[in-house]
Design a protein around this motif. Sequence first.
Motif, PDB file in Angstrom:
ATOM      1  N   THR A 159     -27.210  22.816   8.461  1.00 28.96           N
ATOM      2  CA  THR A 159     -25.568  22.625   8.931  1.00 28.96           C
ATOM      3  C   THR A 159     -25.010  23.579   9.686  1.00 28.96           C
ATOM      4  O   THR A 159     -25.708  25.262   9.851  1.00 28.96           O
ATOM      5  N   THR A 160     -23.957  23.697  10.718  1.00 30.89           N
ATOM      6  CA  THR A 160     -23.758  24.808  11.819  1.00 30.89           C
ATOM      7  C   THR A 160     -22.253  24.433  10.789  1.00 30.89           C
ATOM      8  O   THR A 160     -21.989  23.945  11.780  1.00 30.89           O
ATOM      9  N   VAL A 161     -21.292  26.066  10.610  1.00 33.69           N
ATOM     10  CA  VAL A 161     -19.736  25.948  10.496  1.00 33.69           C
ATOM     11  C   VAL A 161     -19.928  27.090  10.992  1.00 33.69           C
ATOM     12  O   VAL A 161     -20.058  28.430  11.311  1.00 33.69           O
ATOM     13  N   ASN A 162     -18.483  26.481  12.111  1.00 34.74           N
ATOM     14  CA  ASN A 162     -18.002  27.694  12.903  1.00 34.74           C
ATOM     15  C   ASN A 162     -19.128  28.382  13.741  1.00 34.74           C
ATOM     16  O   ASN A 162     -19.180  29.342  14.045  1.00 34.74           O
ATOM     17  N   GLY A 163     -20.129  27.810  14.418  1.00 37.96           N
ATOM     18  CA  GLY A 163     -21.025  28.194  15.351  1.00 37.96           C
ATOM     19  C   GLY A 163     -22.078  29.215  14.543  1.00 37.96           C
ATOM     20  O   GLY A 163     -23.005  29.337  14.834  1.00 37.96           O
ATOM     21  N   GLU A 164     -22.152  29.033  13.162  1.00 37.81           N
ATOM     22  CA  GLU A 164     -23.208  29.674  12.368  1.00 37.81           C
ATOM     23  C   GLU A 164     -23.713  29.013  11.582  1.00 37.81           C
ATOM     24  O   GLU A 164     -23.484  28.386  10.631  1.00 37.81           O
ATOM     25  N   ARG A 165     -25.252  29.452  12.246  1.00 35.98           N
ATOM     26  CA  ARG A 165     -26.591  28.047  11.886  1.00 35.98           C
ATOM     27  C   ARG A 165     -26.865  28.268  10.273  1.00 35.98           C
ATOM     28  O   ARG A 165     -27.231  29.268   9.054  1.00 35.98           O
ATOM     29  N   VAL A 166     -26.635  27.767   9.329  1.00 32.33           N
ATOM     30  CA  VAL A 166     -27.144  27.975   7.393  1.00 32.33           C
ATOM     31  C   VAL A 166     -28.011  26.972   7.007  1.00 32.33           C
ATOM     32  O   VAL A 166     -28.082  25.693   7.359  1.00 32.33           O
ATOM     33  N   HIS A 167     -28.973  27.626   6.667  1.00 30.21           N
ATOM     34  CA  HIS A 167     -30.523  26.451   6.551  1.00 30.21           C
ATOM     35  C   HIS A 167     -30.061  26.298   5.253  1.00 30.21           C
ATOM     36  O   HIS A 167     -29.354  25.826   4.233  1.00 30.21           O
ATOM     37  N   MET A 168     -30.922  24.687   4.753  1.00 33.29           N
ATOM     38  CA  MET A 168     -30.654  23.643   3.405  1.00 33.29           C
ATOM     39  C   MET A 168     -32.152  23.571   3.181  1.00 33.29           C
ATOM     40  O   MET A 168     -33.247  23.117   4.152  1.00 33.29           O
ATOM     41  N   ARG A 169     -32.111  23.682   1.811  1.00 34.70           N
ATOM     42  CA  ARG A 169     -33.258  23.852   1.119  1.00 34.70           C
ATOM     43  C   ARG A 169     -33.160  22.638  -0.508  1.00 34.70           C
ATOM     44  O   ARG A 169     -32.333  23.618  -0.622  1.00 34.70           O
ATOM     45  N   PRO A 170     -34.018  22.304  -0.899  1.00 35.79           N
ATOM     46  CA  PRO A 170     -33.632  21.787  -2.139  1.00 35.79           C
ATOM     47  C   PRO A 170     -33.331  23.473  -2.820  1.00 35.79           C
ATOM     48  O   PRO A 170     -34.093  24.148  -2.707  1.00 35.79           O
ATOM     49  N   GLY A 171     -32.401  22.464  -3.725  1.00 34.40           N
ATOM     50  CA  GLY A 171     -31.470  23.940  -4.873  1.00 34.40           C
ATOM     51  C   GLY A 171     -30.346  24.371  -4.259  1.00 34.40           C
ATOM     52  O   GLY A 171     -30.038  24.902  -4.959  1.00 34.40           O
ATOM     53  N   ASP A 172     -30.667  24.991  -2.985  1.00 38.19           N
ATOM     54  CA  ASP A 172     -29.457  25.370  -2.590  1.00 38.19           C
ATOM     55  C   ASP A 172     -28.368  25.160  -2.524  1.00 38.19           C
ATOM     56  O   ASP A 172     -28.087  23.640  -2.601  1.00 38.19           O
ATOM     57  N   LEU A 173     -27.421  25.598  -2.394  1.00 36.73           N
ATOM     58  CA  LEU A 173     -25.841  25.651  -2.578  1.00 36.73           C
ATOM     59  C   LEU A 173     -25.137  25.705  -1.858  1.00 36.73           C
ATOM     60  O   LEU A 173     -24.623  27.010  -1.401  1.00 36.73           O
ATOM     61  N   LEU A 174     -24.274  25.179  -0.430  1.00 37.72           N
ATOM     62  CA  LEU A 174     -23.857  25.338   0.871  1.00 37.72           C
ATOM     63  C   LEU A 174     -22.187  24.731   0.638  1.00 37.72           C
ATOM     64  O   LEU A 174     -22.242  24.143  -0.209  1.00 37.72           O
ATOM     65  N   LEU A 175     -21.571  26.010   0.892  1.00 33.99           N
ATOM     66  CA  LEU A 175     -19.715  25.570   1.234  1.00 33.99           C
ATOM     67  C   LEU A 175     -19.470  25.942   2.234  1.00 33.99           C
ATOM     68  O   LEU A 175     -19.651  26.569   2.984  1.00 33.99           O
ATOM     69  N   THR A 176     -18.297  25.256   2.142  1.00 30.51           N
ATOM     70  CA  THR A 176     -17.646  24.245   3.823  1.00 30.51           C
ATOM     71  C   THR A 176     -16.256  24.557   3.509  1.00 30.51           C
ATOM     72  O   THR A 176     -15.708  23.674   3.293  1.00 30.51           O
ATOM     73  N   PRO A 177     -15.932  25.570   4.026  1.00 30.85           N
ATOM     74  CA  PRO A 177     -13.971  26.180   4.465  1.00 30.85           C
ATOM     75  C   PRO A 177     -12.989  24.772   4.309  1.00 30.85           C
ATOM     76  O   PRO A 177     -13.763  24.423   5.894  1.00 30.85           O
ATOM     77  N   GLY A 178     -12.078  24.515   4.445  1.00 33.41           N
ATOM     78  CA  GLY A 178     -10.745  23.638   4.717  1.00 33.41           C
ATOM     79  C   GLY A 178     -11.009  23.763   6.538  1.00 33.41           C
ATOM     80  O   GLY A 178     -10.753  25.313   7.039  1.00 33.41           O
ATOM     81  N   TRP A 179     -10.570  22.869   7.386  1.00 32.25           N
ATOM     82  CA  TRP A 179     -10.572  23.064   8.868  1.00 32.25           C
ATOM     83  C   TRP A 179     -11.712  23.692   9.989  1.00 32.25           C
ATOM     84  O   TRP A 179     -11.868  24.688  10.611  1.00 32.25           O
ATOM     85  N   HIS A 180     -13.034  23.996   9.151  1.00 31.69           N
ATOM     86  CA  HIS A 180     -14.081  24.829   9.602  1.00 31.69           C
ATOM     87  C   HIS A 180     -14.685  23.623   9.987  1.00 31.69           C
ATOM     88  O   HIS A 180     -14.906  22.535   9.501  1.00 31.69           O
ATOM     89  N   TRP A 181     -15.718  23.444  11.485  1.00 31.03           N
ATOM     90  CA  TRP A 181     -15.921  23.216  12.669  1.00 31.03           C
ATOM     91  C   TRP A 181     -17.517  22.774  11.747  1.00 31.03           C
ATOM     92  O   TRP A 181     -17.941  23.974  11.445  1.00 31.03           O
TER      93      TRP A 181
END
Length: 292
Positions: A122-144
Motif C-alpha cells: 500500500t502507498t500512504v501519502n507517497g510512502e510504500r509499505v509492503h504487506m506480508r501475512p501476519g503484518d498489521l498496517l495502520l493508515t491514519p485518517g485523511w491520508h491518501w
Amino acid sequence: MTTETTSGTTGPYEAIEKLGTSPLWRYYGELFTAEPRSKAVPHLWSYRELRPHMLHFAGALSLEEAERRVLMLVNSGMTEPPATVNSLYAGIQIILPGETAQAHRHTANAFRFIIEGEGAYTTVNGERVHMRPGDLLLTPGWHWHDHYHEGDGPMMRLDGLDYPLVNALEAASSSSTTSAPSGPGGRTTCPAGSSSTAGSTPCGSSRTTSTPRSATTRGARRTRPSPASATTRPAAATTVSCWNTATRTPAAPSCPPSPAGSRGSARASTAPHTATRPAPSTTSSRARAARK
C-alpha cells in the motif's frame, strides 16, 4: 398542574415541544440504563467459509465494477448502516496480481491485517509499505492511500475502520482521485497540488519509498553497536603514572592535585593508567620512622 397555557388552547407538553424541549422524566430510564446495552450481537465469521466467495467475486467483478472488492462483516444487530460493532467496521478485501486499487482518503482511521498473499503493498501519502501475512498496517485518517499487487497469487486482508464512530460524531468526509501513478520507482497517489491536513505528511512529498524488509531482518530487534566496534582505541602509547612512590601522592599534571608541599616527578610507563597503590618501599618506611 394546569393543562392550559396562556393561550388556553395548547397543553403544556405540546407547548414545550414547540419550543424545542422535552421533559427528562419521560426518558430518564432510557438515557441512564442500569447496565450497558449494545445493539451488536455475538457472531463468528469463518475465513475458511468466506474465502471461496472472495475468489468468486474477484473473478466475476473487475475493479471498474467494484472499486474495492470487500465482503463486509456485518453484525445482524447493526445492518443500517452496516457495522461490525458499534464503533468499528471490518471487512475482507481481495486484490489480484497486477491490480491497482484507486487512491482515496477519508477521515476514518484504518488498519490492515494481512491474511494471505505476497508481493502487494500500500502507498500512504507517497510512502510504500509492503504487506506480508501476519503484518498489521495502520493508515491514519485523511491520508491518501492506494494498493498495488505485483505478486502471483491473490492478496487477502482484514480491513478495519472506525467510520461508525466518525459518522456518529458527524465528522465523516472522503475524496478520491483517478490520477495515474508516476511509475514503479516512486508512485504518487495524490492529485496535483493537493496536500494532507495539518500534522500529516504532505502529499507527494520528497520522502522516498521504504525498502522492503527481508524475511531474515523483518521483526529483528535493533541493537546498538558495542563500544569496541563503535570506536577504535589507539595503539599502546606511553602514559604517565599518577602516583609518586615516595610520597604516595598524585604526581602527573592530569592527576588530582597533590597535597601542599609534596614533591615528586612523573614516571614514564608503557602500562595503562592505574590508580592502584604500589607496595611500600624500605626507603619510605625508614622516612616514616625518622619523621616519628
